[in-house]
Design a protein around this motif. Structure first.
Motif, PDB file in Angstrom:
ATOM      1  N   VAL A   1      10.337   9.469   3.270  1.00  0.00           N
ATOM      2  CA  VAL A   1       9.711   8.195   2.953  1.00  0.00           C
ATOM      3  C   VAL A   1       9.648   7.380   4.249  1.00  0.00           C
ATOM      4  O   VAL A   1      10.665   7.178   4.911  1.00  0.00           O
ATOM      5  CB  VAL A   1      10.519   7.425   1.881  1.00  0.00           C
ATOM      6  CG1 VAL A   1       9.804   6.153   1.497  1.00  0.00           C
ATOM      7  CG2 VAL A   1      10.753   8.290   0.665  1.00  0.00           C
ATOM      8  N   GLU A   2       8.451   6.929   4.611  1.00  0.00           N
ATOM      9  CA  GLU A   2       8.243   6.121   5.805  1.00  0.00           C
ATOM     10  C   GLU A   2       7.638   4.795   5.388  1.00  0.00           C
ATOM     11  O   GLU A   2       6.834   4.743   4.461  1.00  0.00           O
ATOM     12  CB  GLU A   2       7.288   6.807   6.779  1.00  0.00           C
ATOM     13  CG  GLU A   2       7.749   8.125   7.301  1.00  0.00           C
ATOM     14  CD  GLU A   2       6.711   8.783   8.208  1.00  0.00           C
ATOM     15  OE1 GLU A   2       5.611   8.214   8.374  1.00  0.00           O
ATOM     16  OE2 GLU A   2       7.001   9.856   8.735  1.00  0.00           O
TER      17      GLU A   2
ATOM     18  N   GLU B   1       0.849  -1.180   0.000  1.00  0.00           N
ATOM     19  CA  GLU B   1       0.000   0.000   0.000  1.00  0.00           C
ATOM     20  C   GLU B   1       0.891   1.237   0.000  1.00  0.00           C
ATOM     21  O   GLU B   1       1.802   1.352   0.824  1.00  0.00           O
ATOM     22  CB  GLU B   1      -0.898  -0.003   1.234  1.00  0.00           C
ATOM     23  CG  GLU B   1      -1.909   1.102   1.235  1.00  0.00           C
ATOM     24  CD  GLU B   1      -2.820   1.026   2.448  1.00  0.00           C
ATOM     25  OE1 GLU B   1      -3.381   2.074   2.789  1.00  0.00           O
ATOM     26  OE2 GLU B   1      -2.950  -0.050   3.035  1.00  0.00           O
ATOM     27  N   MET B   2       0.655   2.148  -0.937  1.00  0.00           N
ATOM     28  CA  MET B   2       1.465   3.351  -1.043  1.00  0.00           C
ATOM     29  C   MET B   2       0.571   4.577  -0.947  1.00  0.00           C
ATOM     30  O   MET B   2      -0.448   4.663  -1.620  1.00  0.00           O
ATOM     31  CB  MET B   2       2.221   3.371  -2.367  1.00  0.00           C
ATOM     32  CG  MET B   2       3.240   2.279  -2.483  1.00  0.00           C
ATOM     33  SD  MET B   2       4.112   2.366  -4.030  1.00  0.00           S
ATOM     34  CE  MET B   2       4.629   0.676  -4.205  1.00  0.00           C
ATOM     35  N   THR B   3       0.995   5.502  -0.097  1.00  0.00           N
ATOM     36  CA  THR B   3       0.272   6.748   0.091  1.00  0.00           C
ATOM     37  C   THR B   3       1.243   7.885  -0.144  1.00  0.00           C
ATOM     38  O   THR B   3       2.398   7.805   0.255  1.00  0.00           O
ATOM     39  CB  THR B   3      -0.278   6.835   1.531  1.00  0.00           C
ATOM     40  OG1 THR B   3      -1.024   5.668   1.814  1.00  0.00           O
ATOM     41  CG2 THR B   3      -1.146   8.052   1.705  1.00  0.00           C
ATOM     42  N   SER B   4       0.767   8.938  -0.771  1.00  0.00           N
ATOM     43  CA  SER B   4       1.641  10.069  -1.044  1.00  0.00           C
ATOM     44  C   SER B   4       0.944  11.375  -0.716  1.00  0.00           C
ATOM     45  O   SER B   4      -0.240  11.533  -0.988  1.00  0.00           O
ATOM     46  CB  SER B   4       2.057  10.084  -2.510  1.00  0.00           C
ATOM     47  OG  SER B   4       2.840  11.218  -2.781  1.00  0.00           O
ATOM     48  N   LYS B   5       1.705  12.254  -0.126  1.00  0.00           N
ATOM     49  CA  LYS B   5       1.205  13.598   0.129  1.00  0.00           C
ATOM     50  C   LYS B   5       1.909  14.528  -0.856  1.00  0.00           C
ATOM     51  O   LYS B   5       3.117  14.465  -1.016  1.00  0.00           O
ATOM     52  CB  LYS B   5       1.527  14.021   1.557  1.00  0.00           C
ATOM     53  CG  LYS B   5       0.919  13.102   2.595  1.00  0.00           C
ATOM     54  CD  LYS B   5       1.370  13.482   3.973  1.00  0.00           C
ATOM     55  CE  LYS B   5       0.813  12.509   4.992  1.00  0.00           C
ATOM     56  NZ  LYS B   5       1.319  12.756   6.321  1.00  0.00           N
TER      57      LYS B   5
ATOM     58  N   SER C   1       6.235  11.759   1.376  1.00  0.00           N
ATOM     59  CA  SER C   1       5.848  13.160   1.517  1.00  0.00           C
ATOM     60  C   SER C   1       7.039  14.046   1.191  1.00  0.00           C
ATOM     61  O   SER C   1       8.166  13.573   1.069  1.00  0.00           O
ATOM     62  CB  SER C   1       5.324  13.442   2.930  1.00  0.00           C
ATOM     63  OG  SER C   1       6.326  13.177   3.881  1.00  0.00           O
TER      64      SER C   1
ATOM     65  N   GLN D   1      12.204   5.291   8.558  1.00  0.00           N
ATOM     66  CA  GLN D   1      11.968   6.580   7.933  1.00  0.00           C
ATOM     67  C   GLN D   1      13.285   7.064   7.351  1.00  0.00           C
ATOM     68  O   GLN D   1      14.329   6.933   7.983  1.00  0.00           O
ATOM     69  CB  GLN D   1      11.456   7.582   8.958  1.00  0.00           C
ATOM     70  CG  GLN D   1      11.238   8.958   8.407  1.00  0.00           C
ATOM     71  CD  GLN D   1      10.731   9.931   9.470  1.00  0.00           C
ATOM     72  OE1 GLN D   1      10.488   9.550  10.597  1.00  0.00           O
ATOM     73  NE2 GLN D   1      10.587  11.176   9.079  1.00  0.00           N
TER      74      GLN D   1
ATOM     75  N   HIS E   1       3.222  -0.863   4.230  1.00  0.00           N
ATOM     76  CA  HIS E   1       2.629   0.422   3.873  1.00  0.00           C
ATOM     77  C   HIS E   1       3.740   1.461   3.770  1.00  0.00           C
ATOM     78  O   HIS E   1       4.553   1.590   4.676  1.00  0.00           O
ATOM     79  CB  HIS E   1       1.609   0.839   4.935  1.00  0.00           C
ATOM     80  CG  HIS E   1       0.874   2.096   4.588  1.00  0.00           C
ATOM     81  ND1 HIS E   1       0.470   2.995   5.527  1.00  0.00           N
ATOM     82  CD2 HIS E   1       0.475   2.614   3.406  1.00  0.00           C
ATOM     83  CE1 HIS E   1      -0.139   4.006   4.936  1.00  0.00           C
ATOM     84  NE2 HIS E   1      -0.154   3.782   3.649  1.00  0.00           N
ATOM     85  N   VAL E   2       3.770   2.194   2.676  1.00  0.00           N
ATOM     86  CA  VAL E   2       4.791   3.213   2.429  1.00  0.00           C
ATOM     87  C   VAL E   2       4.111   4.565   2.274  1.00  0.00           C
ATOM     88  O   VAL E   2       3.108   4.685   1.559  1.00  0.00           O
ATOM     89  CB  VAL E   2       5.604   2.885   1.151  1.00  0.00           C
ATOM     90  CG1 VAL E   2       6.624   3.968   0.876  1.00  0.00           C
ATOM     91  CG2 VAL E   2       6.284   1.540   1.275  1.00  0.00           C
ATOM     92  N   ILE E   3       4.650   5.574   2.961  1.00  0.00           N
ATOM     93  CA  ILE E   3       4.129   6.935   2.877  1.00  0.00           C
ATOM     94  C   ILE E   3       5.243   7.836   2.336  1.00  0.00           C
ATOM     95  O   ILE E   3       6.345   7.845   2.879  1.00  0.00           O
ATOM     96  CB  ILE E   3       3.671   7.450   4.251  1.00  0.00           C
ATOM     97  CG1 ILE E   3       2.580   6.556   4.814  1.00  0.00           C
ATOM     98  CG2 ILE E   3       3.201   8.893   4.150  1.00  0.00           C
ATOM     99  CD1 ILE E   3       2.216   6.860   6.248  1.00  0.00           C
TER     100      ILE E   3
END
Length: 112
Positions: free
Chosen positions: A50-51, A4-8, A42, A64, A38-40
């Motif tokens: 990158v977290e 799962e990848m989320t980006s701000k 920003s 992180q 899960h990767v975030i």
């Protein structure tokens, strides 16, 4: 593996997705199942952050990394996760070595 990848702020391009998936494929080679990674991604000013979190049996990984270059940040993140996984894999061996290495007090037969 489904990551799962989320980006701000920035869009996740196929190249970014491929880079992250290749780093997690390297982690899979260590024979530890990763549960719901899960990767975030920003960006704050000039730095990409990158977290990543991933569950493992009997624990959880979190790392992180931040860098001016997004791909360098992803590489740093992968290296941090790999070190954590290696530590998790070697933990039973370290415990065994610590128990074997302790000095056991000897009992004199004359005292017994």
């Amino acid at each position: 593996m489904k990551i799962e990848m989320t980006s701000k702020i920035i869009d996740i391009t196929p190249a970014i997705r491929e880079r992250i998936e290749s780093r997690f494929e390297k982690l899979e080679r260590l024979q530890v199942p990763l549960i719901t990674p899960h990767v975030i991604i920003s960006k704050e000013r000039l730095m990409y952050i990158v977290e990543a979190t991933a569950g493992i049996p009997n624990g959880k990984l979190f790392a992180q990394a931040e860098h001016e270059d997004l791909y360098a940040a992803i590489t740093d993140l992968g290296q941090k996760l790999e070190r954590q996984l290696n530590r998790h894999i070697e933990k039973p061996l370290a415990r065994r070595a610590a128990v074997v290495g302790k000095d056991v007090p000897e009992v004199d037969e004359a005292d017994a």
